[in-house]
Design a protein around this motif. Structure first.
Motif, PDB file in Angstrom:
ATOM      1  N   UNK A  15      58.883   5.468 -37.304  1.00 37.87           N
ATOM      2  CA  UNK A  15      57.682   4.445 -37.465  1.00 37.87           C
ATOM      3  C   UNK A  15      56.533   5.713 -36.947  1.00 37.87           C
ATOM      4  N   UNK A  16      56.700   6.307 -35.916  1.00 40.98           N
ATOM      5  CA  UNK A  16      55.655   7.259 -35.499  1.00 40.98           C
ATOM      6  C   UNK A  16      55.399   8.212 -36.282  1.00 40.98           C
ATOM      7  N   UNK A  17      56.530   8.844 -36.851  1.00 43.96           N
ATOM      8  CA  UNK A  17      56.425   9.858 -37.875  1.00 43.96           C
ATOM      9  C   UNK A  17      55.456   9.594 -38.967  1.00 43.96           C
ATOM     10  N   UNK A  18      55.885   8.274 -39.526  1.00 44.98           N
ATOM     11  CA  UNK A  18      55.045   7.950 -40.835  1.00 44.98           C
ATOM     12  C   UNK A  18      53.589   7.563 -40.506  1.00 44.98           C
ATOM     13  N   UNK A  19      53.468   6.731 -39.266  1.00 44.38           N
ATOM     14  CA  UNK A  19      52.164   6.448 -39.037  1.00 44.38           C
ATOM     15  C   UNK A  19      51.181   7.739 -38.867  1.00 44.38           C
ATOM     16  N   UNK A  20      51.910   8.702 -38.274  1.00 44.69           N
ATOM     17  CA  UNK A  20      51.164  10.088 -38.185  1.00 44.69           C
ATOM     18  C   UNK A  20      50.554  10.607 -39.571  1.00 44.69           C
ATOM     19  N   UNK A  21      51.122  10.423 -40.716  1.00 42.78           N
ATOM     20  CA  UNK A  21      51.135  10.984 -41.709  1.00 42.78           C
ATOM     21  C   UNK A  21      49.528   9.976 -42.186  1.00 42.78           C
ATOM     22  N   UNK A  22      49.663   8.687 -42.131  1.00 43.37           N
ATOM     23  CA  UNK A  22      48.512   7.722 -42.379  1.00 43.37           C
ATOM     24  C   UNK A  22      47.427   8.207 -41.400  1.00 43.37           C
ATOM     25  N   UNK A  23      47.547   8.382 -40.035  1.00 41.63           N
ATOM     26  CA  UNK A  23      46.519   8.852 -39.170  1.00 41.63           C
ATOM     27  C   UNK A  23      45.636  10.116 -39.562  1.00 41.63           C
ATOM     28  N   UNK A  24      46.457  11.086 -40.087  1.00 40.05           N
ATOM     29  CA  UNK A  24      45.967  12.288 -40.299  1.00 40.05           C
ATOM     30  C   UNK A  24      45.282  12.042 -41.790  1.00 40.05           C
ATOM     31  N   UNK A  25      45.378  11.226 -42.315  1.00 43.64           N
ATOM     32  CA  UNK A  25      44.648  10.860 -43.723  1.00 43.64           C
ATOM     33  C   UNK A  25      43.346  10.028 -43.301  1.00 43.64           C
ATOM     34  N   UNK A  26      43.105   9.839 -41.974  1.00 43.70           N
ATOM     35  CA  UNK A  26      41.903   9.193 -41.697  1.00 43.70           C
ATOM     36  C   UNK A  26      42.148   7.615 -41.263  1.00 43.70           C
ATOM     37  N   UNK A  27      43.349   7.000 -41.409  1.00 40.62           N
ATOM     38  CA  UNK A  27      43.513   5.455 -40.861  1.00 40.62           C
ATOM     39  C   UNK A  27      43.297   5.461 -39.446  1.00 40.62           C
ATOM     40  N   UNK A  28      42.909   4.307 -39.156  1.00 41.37           N
ATOM     41  CA  UNK A  28      42.883   3.912 -37.618  1.00 41.37           C
ATOM     42  C   UNK A  28      44.415   4.007 -37.211  1.00 41.37           C
ATOM     43  N   UNK A  29      44.878   3.925 -35.771  1.00 35.97           N
ATOM     44  CA  UNK A  29      46.203   3.903 -35.461  1.00 35.97           C
ATOM     45  C   UNK A  29      46.615   2.448 -35.540  1.00 35.97           C
ATOM     46  N   UNK A  30      46.087   1.277 -35.579  1.00 30.94           N
ATOM     47  CA  UNK A  30      46.615  -0.015 -35.943  1.00 30.94           C
ATOM     48  C   UNK A  30      46.915   0.004 -37.314  1.00 30.94           C
ATOM     49  N   UNK A  31      46.066   0.513 -38.303  1.00 29.22           N
ATOM     50  CA  UNK A  31      46.240   0.406 -39.724  1.00 29.22           C
ATOM     51  C   UNK A  31      47.371   1.348 -40.130  1.00 29.22           C
ATOM     52  N   UNK A  32      47.393   2.515 -39.589  1.00 30.06           N
ATOM     53  CA  UNK A  32      48.387   3.304 -39.830  1.00 30.06           C
ATOM     54  C   UNK A  32      49.746   2.818 -39.426  1.00 30.06           C
ATOM     55  N   UNK A  33      49.941   2.164 -38.256  1.00 26.38           N
ATOM     56  CA  UNK A  33      51.188   1.737 -37.857  1.00 26.38           C
ATOM     57  C   UNK A  33      51.462   0.640 -38.804  1.00 26.38           C
ATOM     58  N   UNK A  34      50.861  -0.398 -39.174  1.00 24.24           N
ATOM     59  CA  UNK A  34      50.899  -1.198 -40.188  1.00 24.24           C
ATOM     60  C   UNK A  34      51.549  -0.792 -41.554  1.00 24.24           C
ATOM     61  N   UNK A  35      50.912   0.267 -42.182  1.00 16.98           N
ATOM     62  CA  UNK A  35      51.370   1.042 -43.364  1.00 16.98           C
ATOM     63  C   UNK A  35      52.654   1.414 -43.353  1.00 16.98           C
ATOM     64  N   UNK A  36      52.892   2.234 -41.847  1.00 13.63           N
ATOM     65  CA  UNK A  36      54.218   2.870 -41.753  1.00 13.63           C
ATOM     66  C   UNK A  36      55.351   1.745 -41.643  1.00 13.63           C
ATOM     67  N   UNK A  37      55.054   0.641 -41.199  1.00 10.74           N
ATOM     68  CA  UNK A  37      56.172  -0.518 -41.197  1.00 10.74           C
ATOM     69  C   UNK A  37      56.467  -0.753 -42.617  1.00 10.74           C
ATOM     70  N   UNK A  38      55.365  -1.019 -43.356  1.00  9.39           N
ATOM     71  CA  UNK A  38      55.526  -1.286 -44.858  1.00  9.39           C
ATOM     72  C   UNK A  38      56.610  -0.121 -45.401  1.00  9.39           C
TER      73      UNK A  38
END
Length: 95
Positions: A15-38
């Motif tokens: 989850x943390x690894x995937x969330x990091x991809x979303x965060x690096x794309x500019x998403x805030x941490x909560x949104x990145x976490x939600x997208x990584x769970x999906x």
């Protein structure tokens, strides 16, 4: 550490690894976490690349970039052989 702890630790790492991809794309941490769970939920789906690429495309990423980001997320979301081995071994020990 129980088998359940190992499972959650491996999943949390993914989850943390995937969330990091979303965060690096500019998403805030909560949104990145939600997208990584999906992403982790869709990782076992037959149309996983298409579905995750659609998430990226819905956020304005061009199709080739969306597909590449989806593939990266899926690589990071995949359980490692070590995760399966440890879980299986823990189940054997519990018997």
């Amino acid at each position: 550490m129980s088998g359940t702890d190992f499972f959650h630790t491996g999943r949390d790492t993914r989850l943390h690894s995937v969330a990091a991809v979303w965060e690096r794309a500019g998403f805030p941490p909560a949104s990145a976490r939600r997208h990584s769970e999906i992403c982790l939920t869709l990782a076992g789906h037959d149309d996983r690349v298409r579905l995750i690429a659609a998430m990226w495309a819905n956020h304005g990423f061009p199709p080739p970039d969306a597909v590449q980001r989806a593939e990266i997320c899926l690589i990071l979301a995949a359980p490692t052989p070590t995760d399966h081995t440890r879980t299986r071994n823990r189940k054997k020990e519990a018997k």
